[in-house]
Design a protein around this motif. Structure first.
Motif, PDB file in Angstrom:
ATOM      1  N   PHE A   1       0.820  -1.210   0.000  1.00 52.21           N
ATOM      2  CA  PHE A   1       0.000   0.000   0.000  1.00 52.21           C
ATOM      3  C   PHE A   1       0.860   1.268   0.000  1.00 52.21           C
ATOM      4  CE2 PHE A   1      -2.850  -3.120   2.121  1.00 52.21           C
ATOM      5  CZ  PHE A   1      -3.877  -3.097   1.191  1.00 52.21           C
TER       6      PHE A   1
ATOM      7  N   ARG B   1      -0.806   5.253   9.391  1.00 50.38           N
ATOM      8  CA  ARG B   1      -1.395   5.417  10.722  1.00 50.38           C
ATOM      9  C   ARG B   1      -1.856   4.049  11.227  1.00 50.38           C
ATOM     10  NH1 ARG B   1      -4.917  11.060   9.915  1.00 50.38           N
ATOM     11  NH2 ARG B   1      -3.130  12.306   9.242  1.00 50.38           N
ATOM     12  N   GLY B   2      -2.444   3.269  10.325  1.00 46.60           N
ATOM     13  CA  GLY B   2      -2.868   1.917  10.684  1.00 46.60           C
ATOM     14  C   GLY B   2      -1.677   1.064  11.107  1.00 46.60           C
TER      15      GLY B   2
ATOM     16  N   VAL C   1      -0.554   2.273  14.647  1.00 43.93           N
ATOM     17  CA  VAL C   1      -1.430   1.817  15.733  1.00 43.93           C
ATOM     18  C   VAL C   1      -1.217   0.326  15.972  1.00 43.93           C
ATOM     19  CG1 VAL C   1      -3.837   1.457  16.433  1.00 43.93           C
ATOM     20  CG2 VAL C   1      -3.140   3.638  15.412  1.00 43.93           C
TER      21      VAL C   1
ATOM     22  N   MET D   1     -11.520   4.947  20.743  1.00 42.77           N
ATOM     23  CA  MET D   1     -11.756   4.248  19.483  1.00 42.77           C
ATOM     24  C   MET D   1     -12.485   2.918  19.711  1.00 42.77           C
ATOM     25  SD  MET D   1     -10.827   6.050  16.943  1.00 42.77           S
ATOM     26  CE  MET D   1     -10.290   7.749  17.072  1.00 42.77           C
TER      27      MET D   1
ATOM     28  N   SER E   1     -16.105   2.173  18.310  1.00 44.74           N
ATOM     29  CA  SER E   1     -16.326   1.010  17.466  1.00 44.74           C
ATOM     30  C   SER E   1     -17.656   0.345  17.840  1.00 44.74           C
ATOM     31  CB  SER E   1     -15.170   0.022  17.667  1.00 44.74           C
ATOM     32  OG  SER E   1     -15.263  -1.021  16.758  1.00 44.74           O
TER      33      SER E   1
ATOM     34  N   LEU F   1     -20.651   3.175  17.106  1.00 40.97           N
ATOM     35  CA  LEU F   1     -20.927   3.469  15.701  1.00 40.97           C
ATOM     36  C   LEU F   1     -21.043   2.194  14.865  1.00 40.97           C
ATOM     37  CD1 LEU F   1     -18.415   6.432  15.366  1.00 40.97           C
ATOM     38  CD2 LEU F   1     -20.871   6.594  15.719  1.00 40.97           C
ATOM     39  N   GLY F   2     -21.005   1.054  15.546  1.00 44.90           N
ATOM     40  CA  GLY F   2     -21.044  -0.221  14.839  1.00 44.90           C
ATOM     41  C   GLY F   2     -22.456  -0.759  14.623  1.00 44.90           C
TER      42      GLY F   2
ATOM     43  N   MET G   1     -13.554   8.249  11.043  1.00 44.00           N
ATOM     44  CA  MET G   1     -12.785   8.678  12.220  1.00 44.00           C
ATOM     45  C   MET G   1     -11.823   7.562  12.648  1.00 44.00           C
ATOM     46  SD  MET G   1     -14.095   9.752  16.019  1.00 44.00           S
ATOM     47  CE  MET G   1     -14.620   8.111  16.497  1.00 44.00           C
ATOM     48  N   HIS G   2     -12.323   6.341  12.647  1.00 47.62           N
ATOM     49  CA  HIS G   2     -11.470   5.222  13.036  1.00 47.62           C
ATOM     50  C   HIS G   2     -10.332   5.019  12.039  1.00 47.62           C
ATOM     51  CE1 HIS G   2     -14.887   4.123  15.659  1.00 47.62           C
ATOM     52  NE2 HIS G   2     -13.936   3.610  16.411  1.00 47.62           N
ATOM     53  N   MET G   3     -10.673   5.009  10.758  1.00 49.44           N
ATOM     54  CA  MET G   3      -9.641   4.744   9.747  1.00 49.44           C
ATOM     55  C   MET G   3      -8.597   5.855   9.707  1.00 49.44           C
ATOM     56  SD  MET G   3     -11.754   2.943   6.653  1.00 49.44           S
ATOM     57  CE  MET G   3     -13.265   3.855   6.801  1.00 49.44           C
ATOM     58  N   ASN G   4      -9.056   7.097   9.728  1.00 52.16           N
ATOM     59  CA  ASN G   4      -8.107   8.209   9.659  1.00 52.16           C
ATOM     60  C   ASN G   4      -7.253   8.325  10.915  1.00 52.16           C
ATOM     61  OD1 ASN G   4      -9.033   8.738   7.148  1.00 52.16           O
ATOM     62  ND2 ASN G   4     -10.102  10.635   7.664  1.00 52.16           N
ATOM     63  N   SER G   5      -7.691   7.672  11.997  1.00 49.66           N
ATOM     64  CA  SER G   5      -6.875   7.662  13.209  1.00 49.66           C
ATOM     65  C   SER G   5      -6.008   6.409  13.276  1.00 49.66           C
ATOM     66  CB  SER G   5      -7.773   7.723  14.452  1.00 49.66           C
ATOM     67  OG  SER G   5      -8.615   8.845  14.382  1.00 49.66           O
ATOM     68  N   GLY G   6      -6.135   5.541  12.286  1.00 51.53           N
ATOM     69  CA  GLY G   6      -5.285   4.358  12.216  1.00 51.53           C
ATOM     70  C   GLY G   6      -5.841   3.121  12.904  1.00 51.53           C
ATOM     71  N   TYR G   7      -7.052   3.211  13.417  1.00 48.79           N
ATOM     72  CA  TYR G   7      -7.637   2.070  14.144  1.00 48.79           C
ATOM     73  C   TYR G   7      -8.431   1.195  13.176  1.00 48.79           C
ATOM     74  CZ  TYR G   7      -6.074   4.116  18.502  1.00 48.79           C
ATOM     75  OH  TYR G   7      -5.288   4.607  19.514  1.00 48.79           O
ATOM     76  N   MET G   8      -7.695   0.402  12.404  1.00 48.19           N
ATOM     77  CA  MET G   8      -8.325  -0.360  11.326  1.00 48.19           C
ATOM     78  C   MET G   8      -9.208  -1.515  11.824  1.00 48.19           C
ATOM     79  SD  MET G   8      -7.341   1.514   8.869  1.00 48.19           S
ATOM     80  CE  MET G   8      -6.038   2.694   8.498  1.00 48.19           C
ATOM     81  N   PRO G   9      -8.707  -2.380  12.731  1.00 49.01           N
ATOM     82  CA  PRO G   9      -9.608  -3.446  13.198  1.00 49.01           C
ATOM     83  C   PRO G   9     -10.857  -2.873  13.874  1.00 49.01           C
ATOM     84  CG  PRO G   9      -7.343  -3.924  13.837  1.00 49.01           C
ATOM     85  CD  PRO G   9      -7.358  -2.515  13.315  1.00 49.01           C
ATOM     86  N   GLU G  10     -10.703  -1.750  14.588  1.00 45.01           N
ATOM     87  CA  GLU G  10     -11.850  -1.126  15.245  1.00 45.01           C
ATOM     88  C   GLU G  10     -12.803  -0.511  14.227  1.00 45.01           C
ATOM     89  OE1 GLU G  10      -8.755  -0.841  16.212  1.00 45.01           O
ATOM     90  OE2 GLU G  10      -8.612  -1.224  18.373  1.00 45.01           O
ATOM     91  N   ALA G  11     -12.272  -0.152  13.054  1.00 41.32           N
ATOM     92  CA  ALA G  11     -13.123   0.442  12.014  1.00 41.32           C
ATOM     93  C   ALA G  11     -13.993  -0.619  11.345  1.00 41.32           C
ATOM     94  CB  ALA G  11     -12.261   1.140  10.957  1.00 41.32           C
TER      95      ALA G  11
ATOM     96  N   PRO H   1     -16.049  -3.189  12.275  1.00 40.15           N
ATOM     97  CA  PRO H   1     -17.485  -3.344  12.568  1.00 40.15           C
ATOM     98  C   PRO H   1     -18.308  -2.157  12.049  1.00 40.15           C
ATOM     99  CG  PRO H   1     -16.160  -3.578  14.582  1.00 40.15           C
ATOM    100  CD  PRO H   1     -15.226  -3.211  13.493  1.00 40.15           C
ATOM    101  N   VAL H   2     -17.722  -0.966  12.085  1.00 41.00           N
ATOM    102  CA  VAL H   2     -18.432   0.241  11.638  1.00 41.00           C
ATOM    103  C   VAL H   2     -18.644   0.183  10.121  1.00 41.00           C
ATOM    104  CG1 VAL H   2     -18.447   2.764  11.693  1.00 41.00           C
ATOM    105  CG2 VAL H   2     -17.304   1.498  13.529  1.00 41.00           C
TER     106      VAL H   2
ATOM    107  N   ARG I   1      -7.096  -4.378   3.022  1.00 36.22           N
ATOM    108  CA  ARG I   1      -6.056  -4.437   4.043  1.00 36.22           C
ATOM    109  C   ARG I   1      -6.298  -5.581   5.017  1.00 36.22           C
ATOM    110  NH1 ARG I   1      -2.765  -0.437   7.227  1.00 36.22           N
ATOM    111  NH2 ARG I   1      -2.471  -1.476   9.208  1.00 36.22           N
TER     112      ARG I   1
ATOM    113  N   THR J   1      -9.379  13.648  13.832  1.00 32.32           N
ATOM    114  CA  THR J   1      -8.578  13.688  15.055  1.00 32.32           C
ATOM    115  C   THR J   1      -7.291  14.511  14.879  1.00 32.32           C
ATOM    116  OG1 THR J   1      -7.724  11.512  14.434  1.00 32.32           O
ATOM    117  CG2 THR J   1      -9.417  11.569  16.134  1.00 32.32           C
TER     118      THR J   1
END
Lengths: 490, 254
Positions: free
Chosen positions: A318, A401-402, A405, A422, A426, A429-430, B45-55, B57-58, B95, B185
């Motif tokens: 990526f 960023r991903g 983290v 977050m 999750s 907002l899920g 918000m989750h993706m742009n903050s880097g929290y991919m697994p948390e993103a 479910p959303v 990803r 963020t």
């Protein structure tokens, strides 16, 4: 020898790291009003010039596509291209050296200079040698390196660091430049004014002696052409041409990603590069050399092919297009963050949007020093729009960023405030019903806002928001509830 | 047409009037609007903050809510959330190694439109006063939000439509294409730089003499509005959906 793949290729070393977290460095730089004024003026001037010359080309977008495709192809066949370049460069009398990292490259160059018996070298502006800290290394080996690009000279004389990849002294205005010259040049007119022509004249007089005396020159390269074994340097002042032609020995340090498949490719890049970097249709000096020409120019011609984390960046599916960068600096000139913080805030040799992705890609994001760089962007996308080879910088920033983290997740056991926010987000907002449940609490927010219907102070990490912004009082009812009440019940 | 409204979380919770305005506009044009209640947020918000697994479910929730045959096109009063649905959802699925989710994400993205994209490109609206009955007798200025302008390539659609509202005066915003500094963020992680960017945006808005700054993204407008409010500046912020929905009979007040 067959190499066995033992995991991720090694990360880059040298001047590729933040010296402190970006927000902290930015806070300090934002307070430098002189620098901000200089930068605003300079970046806005270059922006306007770029837009004008780019607008003259009806096929600009097609050129960007071509640049992107050529680079992608070159990267996909990098090994073959490099070996082809080595074969052709060697056949023309040049000598190729391979450097895995900054240390190896510095050692190779040092040995080559020492073999000439010289203790002085002249330099053409080069990002690769900044990246590996070559000047500093040569100094420890008793070799003096003289920068000959005007802005690099200003930075070197001022014991400063470059803050931009094309105009490294962009943070200095002409009065500051005059003061540096008066203080640092061995021979200088004490009545020197800050008139640009006078400053250029002073630099010229200072440098001319160096050019004529130098036995060794060190350069970078804008590109290497695999099919002919040719190297090229694109510049504006003619100092490059002098360095590339006058000394007996020429040593070029070049990142391996600079190789292009064929001679014809420069047609595309010579249209993209000058317009994107200085906002000119064509740069004043373009020098091309292929090995050694008998009795003409340097007779000992070397190239050091530098990896220093590039193979590692290439392994990131990526992020790898960051290696397509041609170091034009258009992205930093249009970046609203760079415009306000300047280049020093990024720590690395590569500042601005491209630096925020390239530095961590070269070193590896798990090296914590570079963890804050991918966040140094509002993701406005101005960089992507300006990039002549269409590197999708915002997308790579988000990707990194991903990576950051995920890397921290493995290291830290205790969750941070952001982690908790977050995780909670999750859940909230899920599901539609979860956010719906939380929205029932909106009247509480109204209560917190008080009479003037503004929230002026938030706790914890959210305090950053309320340092300069209010939050309006929330509505008494969410849209979701309104819809249920008004649309569904009827 | 049967149009599914993607309200976006910020409009749902903080600016319900903007979602109501969107519904009004589409109903005024004779379309049926539905609100898939399983929807929550695009996950940006989750993706742009880097929290991919948390993103995940959303994002999955959004795709499940909108991957249905129950509607023709989906619309959101936001360029940023639509750009996320179109570009970031397939990236996240890729990803995290979910090829099937990626295909579904692409299918949802392909029929999701930002409001002015839908109005102009699909529904053929070029004159808001004549075709939508829009009336708003105020002087405004307009901030083009970055994601709509650059990721979706909206060009001048929003501004051109606003200019055709009855009774309106639109003053040009200096340095309009410069980001307001929100960036999700980013505004708290790099609060100082974000504030410096906002400061310039606020000054430029005030220099236009407008009584309101409009735009197509509630999040950017909340950021700009928060800065205007803090500095005690006069101009308000108002989403373009609210201006387009305003009529001679029911005029929105600032």
């Amino acid at each position: 020898m067959t190499q066995v793949f033992l995991g991720m290729p090694a990360g880059g070393q040298g001047n590729l790291f933040e010296s402190e977290p970006f927000p902290k460095a930015a806070h300090r730089e934002l307070g430098n009003t002189q620098m901000r004024k200089n930068l605003r003026h300079a970046t806005h001037t270059i922006r306007d010039k770029r837009l004008k010359v780019v607008g003259e080309l009806p096929d600009w977008e097609a050129l960007r596509d071509a640049g992107s495709v050529i680079k992608n192809n070159s990267m996909a066949t990098l090994e073959e291209r490099l070996l082809e370049f080595e074969k052709n460069f060697t056949a023309r009398g040049g000598i190729v050296h391979w450097a895995r990292d900054a240390d190896e490259a510095n050692q190779i160059v040092t040995d080559l200079v020492k073999a000439t018996g010289s203790t002085e070298v002249v330099k053409v502006k080069s990002m690769a040698t900044q990246e590996i800290g070559l000047n500093e290394h040569l100094e420890t080996e008793g070799i003096s390196a003289f920068e000959t690009d005007l802005a690099e000279l200003i930075v070197q004389l001022g014991h400063d660091k470059p803050s931009h990849i094309l105009v490294p002294a962009i943070h200095k205005n002409r009065t500051e430049v005059r003061d540096i010259f008066l203080k640092e040049m061995p021979v200088v007119d004490p009545n020197l004014t800050d008139e640009p022509a006078k400053l250029a004249e002073a630099a010229r007089a200072h440098l001319r002696k160096k050019f004529l005396a130098a036995k060794v020159a060190i350069s970078g390269a804008n590109f290497a052409l695999a099919d002919t074994g040719t190297l090229g340097v694109v510049e504006s002042e003619g100092n490059g041409r002098m360095c590339l032609t006058l000394p007996e020995t020429l040593i070029t340090v070049m990142g391996i990603e600079k190789v292009l498949p064929q001679w014809e490719d420069i047609e595309v890049f010579m249209q993209l590069l000058p317009r994107s970097s200085t906002g000119e249709r064509m740069n004043p000096y373009t020098s091309l050399w292929t090995g050694v020409t008998e009795d003409d120019g340097p007779q000992n011609v070397h190239i050091v092919l530098l990896d220093n984390g590039r193979t590692r960046a290439l392994a990131d599916r990526f992020g790898r297009t960051a290696l397509n960068c041609i170091r034009c600096s258009a992205c930093m000139n249009v970046c609203p963050v760079y415009e306000r913080t300047g280049g020093h805030a990024y720590g690395s040799t590569y500042p601005g949007p491209i630096g925020a992705i390239l530095s961590p890609l070269l070193t590896g994001i798990e090296v914590e020093e570079n963890g804050s760089l991918p966040y140094a962007s509002s993701l406005c996308g101005a960089c992507y729009e300006a990039c002549p080879v269409k590197i999708n910088i915002p997308e790579i920033l988000v990707h990194l960023r991903g990576e950051d983290v995920d890397a921290k997740r493995e290291k830290h056991k205790l969750p941070t405030q952001m982690d908790l926010l977050m995780k909670g987000g999750s859940w909230a907002l899920g599901k539609g019903k979860n956010i719906g449940l939380l929205e029932k609490a909106l009247p509480l927010g109204r209560l917190a806002a008080g009479k003037d219907r503004k929230i002026k102070k938030l706790p914890g990490i959210a305090a950053g928001w309320t340092q300069s912004r209010d939050i309006p009082a929330p509505p008494s009812k969410s849209f979701r509830d309104w819809w249920s009440d008004e649309k569904e019940s009827k | 047409m049967r149009i599914a409204l993607f309200a976006t979380c910020i409009v749902d919770a903080m600016y319900p009037e903007t979602a109501k305005s969107t519904v009004k506009l589409l109903e005024r044009l004779g379309h049926e609007v539905i609100f898939p209640k399983a929807q929550a947020c695009c996950g940006q918000m989750h993706m742009n903050s880097g929290y991919m697994p948390e993103a995940l479910p959303v994002v999955e929730n959004h795709i499940n809510a909108f991957d249905t045959d129950d509607y023709d096109v989906a619309v959101a009063p936001s360029g940023s959330c639509v750009a996320s649905v179109k570009h970031q959802h397939p990236y996240l699925a890729d990803r995290l190694g979910k090829p099937e989710l990626k295909e579904r994400a692409k299918a949802v993205g392909a029929r999701t439109y930002e409001l002015t994209q839908l109005l102009v490109d699909v529904l053929g609206i070029t004159n808001a006063a004549e075709q939508l009955g829009s009336y708003f007798p105020e002087t405004i200025t307009y901030h083009p939000s970055c994601h709509g302008m650059r990721s979706l390539g909206l060009g001048d659609r929003q501004l051109d439509l606003l200019k055709t509202v009855g009774g309106i005066t639109v003053n040009e915003l200096p340095e309009a294409d410069q980001c307001c500094g929100f960036g999700g963020t980013f505004s708290i992680k790099n609060a100082d730089v974000s504030s410096a960017m906002l400061d310039d945006k606020v000054k430029n808005i005030c220099s236009t003499g407008a009584s309101a700054c409009s735009g197509g993204d509630a999040s950017c407008l909340m950021h700009i509005g928060g800065g205007l409010s803090r500095t005690g500046a006069k101009p308000k912020t108002l989403h373009l959906a609210d201006i387009l929905a305003s009529t001679m009979e029911e005029t929105v007040s600032l």
